[in-house]
Design a protein around this motif. Structure first.
Motif, short mmCIF file in Angstrom:
data_model
loop_
_atom_site.label_atom_id
_atom_site.label_comp_id
_atom_site.label_asym_id
_atom_site.label_seq_id
_atom_site.Cartn_x
_atom_site.Cartn_y
_atom_site.Cartn_z
N ASP A 51 16.75 74.87 -1.89
CA ASP A 51 15.31 74.55 -1.88
C ASP A 51 14.97 73.32 -2.71
O ASP A 51 14.05 73.33 -3.52
N PHE A 52 15.71 72.24 -2.51
CA PHE A 52 15.34 70.97 -3.14
C PHE A 52 15.68 69.83 -2.18
O PHE A 52 16.56 69.98 -1.31
N PRO A 53 15.00 68.69 -2.30
CA PRO A 53 15.25 67.58 -1.40
C PRO A 53 16.68 67.05 -1.49
O PRO A 53 17.25 66.93 -2.57
N PHE A 54 17.23 66.71 -0.33
CA PHE A 54 18.58 66.16 -0.26
C PHE A 54 18.58 64.63 -0.31
O PHE A 54 19.64 64.01 -0.36
N GLY A 55 17.40 64.03 -0.26
CA GLY A 55 17.30 62.58 -0.30
C GLY A 55 16.02 62.14 -0.96
O GLY A 55 15.13 62.96 -1.22
N PHE A 70 5.74 68.64 -3.34
CA PHE A 70 5.74 67.74 -4.49
C PHE A 70 6.71 66.59 -4.22
O PHE A 70 7.64 66.72 -3.43
N THR A 71 6.49 65.48 -4.90
CA THR A 71 7.37 64.33 -4.71
C THR A 71 8.66 64.51 -5.53
O THR A 71 8.70 65.27 -6.50
N CYS A 72 9.68 63.76 -5.13
CA CYS A 72 10.96 63.78 -5.85
C CYS A 72 10.87 63.15 -7.22
O CYS A 72 11.77 63.32 -8.04
N TRP A 73 9.79 62.39 -7.47
CA TRP A 73 9.70 61.59 -8.69
C TRP A 73 9.17 62.37 -9.89
O TRP A 73 9.39 61.97 -11.03
N GLN A 74 8.46 63.46 -9.67
CA GLN A 74 7.87 64.22 -10.79
C GLN A 74 8.93 65.11 -11.41
O GLN A 74 9.42 66.05 -10.79
N MET A 75 9.26 64.86 -12.68
CA MET A 75 10.37 65.52 -13.34
C MET A 75 10.00 66.80 -14.07
O MET A 75 10.88 67.57 -14.47
N VAL A 103 9.68 69.21 -8.49
CA VAL A 103 11.03 69.37 -7.96
C VAL A 103 11.98 68.26 -8.40
O VAL A 103 13.17 68.32 -8.10
N GLY A 104 11.48 67.26 -9.14
CA GLY A 104 12.33 66.14 -9.52
C GLY A 104 13.56 66.55 -10.29
O GLY A 104 14.66 66.02 -10.04
N SER A 105 13.43 67.48 -11.22
CA SER A 105 14.58 67.92 -12.00
C SER A 105 15.56 68.71 -11.13
O SER A 105 16.79 68.60 -11.29
N GLN A 106 15.04 69.51 -10.21
CA GLN A 106 15.92 70.27 -9.32
C GLN A 106 16.78 69.33 -8.48
O GLN A 106 17.97 69.58 -8.27
N LEU A 161 25.22 72.38 4.91
CA LEU A 161 24.28 72.32 3.79
C LEU A 161 22.92 71.92 4.36
O LEU A 161 22.80 70.86 4.98
N ILE A 162 21.89 72.74 4.11
CA ILE A 162 20.59 72.56 4.74
C ILE A 162 19.49 72.59 3.69
O ILE A 162 19.49 73.47 2.81
N GLU A 163 18.54 71.66 3.78
CA GLU A 163 17.38 71.66 2.89
C GLU A 163 16.32 72.62 3.40
O GLU A 163 15.91 72.53 4.57
N ILE A 164 15.87 73.52 2.55
CA ILE A 164 14.84 74.50 2.92
C ILE A 164 13.68 74.42 1.93
O ILE A 164 13.78 73.81 0.87
N TRP A 165 12.59 75.05 2.29
CA TRP A 165 11.45 75.22 1.39
C TRP A 165 10.82 76.58 1.68
O TRP A 165 9.99 76.71 2.58
#
Length: 270
Positions: free
Chosen positions: A72-76, A165-170, A176-179, A212-216
């Motif tokens: 459950d985290f972005p792959f890119g 949420f964006t990938c940039w927020q840590m 999710v940035g830290s994940q 490997l699959i990205e889910i939410w």
């Protein structure tokens, strides 16, 4: 017949060891094999989780079962970031780049420092933001007051996924940035350890035994019944829901073209 016999979902965490007692906001995983759900597994830190994942993959390969493995985290990241950082648009090179630079232990890791170092490379005010530590970090803003992002704020899929949420927020509730930063190195090592047996969606054809699959999970699930830890309940429900889908529907959901940024399974392209 589905191309997978085993579905396993993982709710990830970018934080430190959560202690021996099962709790929320930790790493949870659940396996559904031949449509029978196992009890969710509590994994208190990423080191234990990586060992568990390696054991799962090895066991399924040995048994000759194909494994659908969701995280459950972005792959890119948004377009342009991988090229600027690694010299290649290939997101799998970015996985390796983070794997080479992340230091991780149950009690500490360098994710915020690495975010600040990346920001300094691009001028010092972005793309990452939200320093979750008490000490200041050069280049990593605590908020968006002085924030400046040289890249798109969102991936294409996040414009379609309400509440994402964006990938940039840590740091901060829901971030999710830290994940992402702490998860991609684990995926990189899984791909290396089981070379030739693992395919990452949607970057590679799913013609290997492990996908490997990205889910939410929150995309389709509401609140759990009373007394259940949300993360544990969600990974079980997502695994059950996916394994029960008709084969044609499984294939349709995976028919996505997003070779650089990745995609969230279940979000309909437009």
């Amino acid at each position: 017949m589905s191309r997978w016999q085993t579905f396993a979902m993982v709710d990830w965490s970018g934080g430190n060891d959560r202690g021996p007692k099962p709790c929320k906001d930790a790493i949870w995983a659940c396996v559904v094999r031949e449509r029978a759900a196992e009890e969710p597994v509590y994994l208190r830190n990423r080191q234990l989780a990586e060992d568990w994942l390696s054991g799962l993959v090895e066991g399924e390969l040995t048994a000759g079962r194909r494994l659908f493995l969701g995280f459950d985290f972005p792959f890119g990241y948004p377009a342009g970031f991988a090229q600027a950082l690694t010299g290649s648009e290939d997101p799998l090179n970015l996985w390796d780049w983070f794997e080479d630079r992340i230091d991780d232990s149950p009690k500490s890791n360098n994710r915020f420092d690495l975010a600040g170092k990346i920001n300094r490379r691009f001028g010092g005010q972005g793309p990452f933001w939200a320093n979750g530590l008490k000490r200041d970090i050069d280049g990593l803003p605590r908020n968006k007051a002085t924030y400046s992002n040289p890249f798109p704020d969102r991936r294409a899929v996040e414009h379609l996924a309400k509440g994402s949420f964006t990938c940039w927020q840590m740091a901060g509730a829901g971030a999710v940035g830290s994940q992402v930063m702490m998860g991609l190195p684990v995926l990189a090592r899984l791909r290396r350890r089981f070379a030739g047996q693992v395919a990452a969606w949607p970057f590679e054809p799913l013609d290997k035994p492990v996908a490997l699959i990205e889910i939410w999970p929150s995309l389709t699930l509401g609140q759990p019944p009373a007394g259940f830890i949300k993360d544990a309940w969600q990974v079980q429900q997502v695994a059950l829901e996916l394994c029960r889908r008709p084969v044609a529907e499984q294939e349709r959901l995976l028919n996505v073209h997003a070779p650089e940024e990745g995609w969230i399974l279940g979000v309909e392209p437009q």
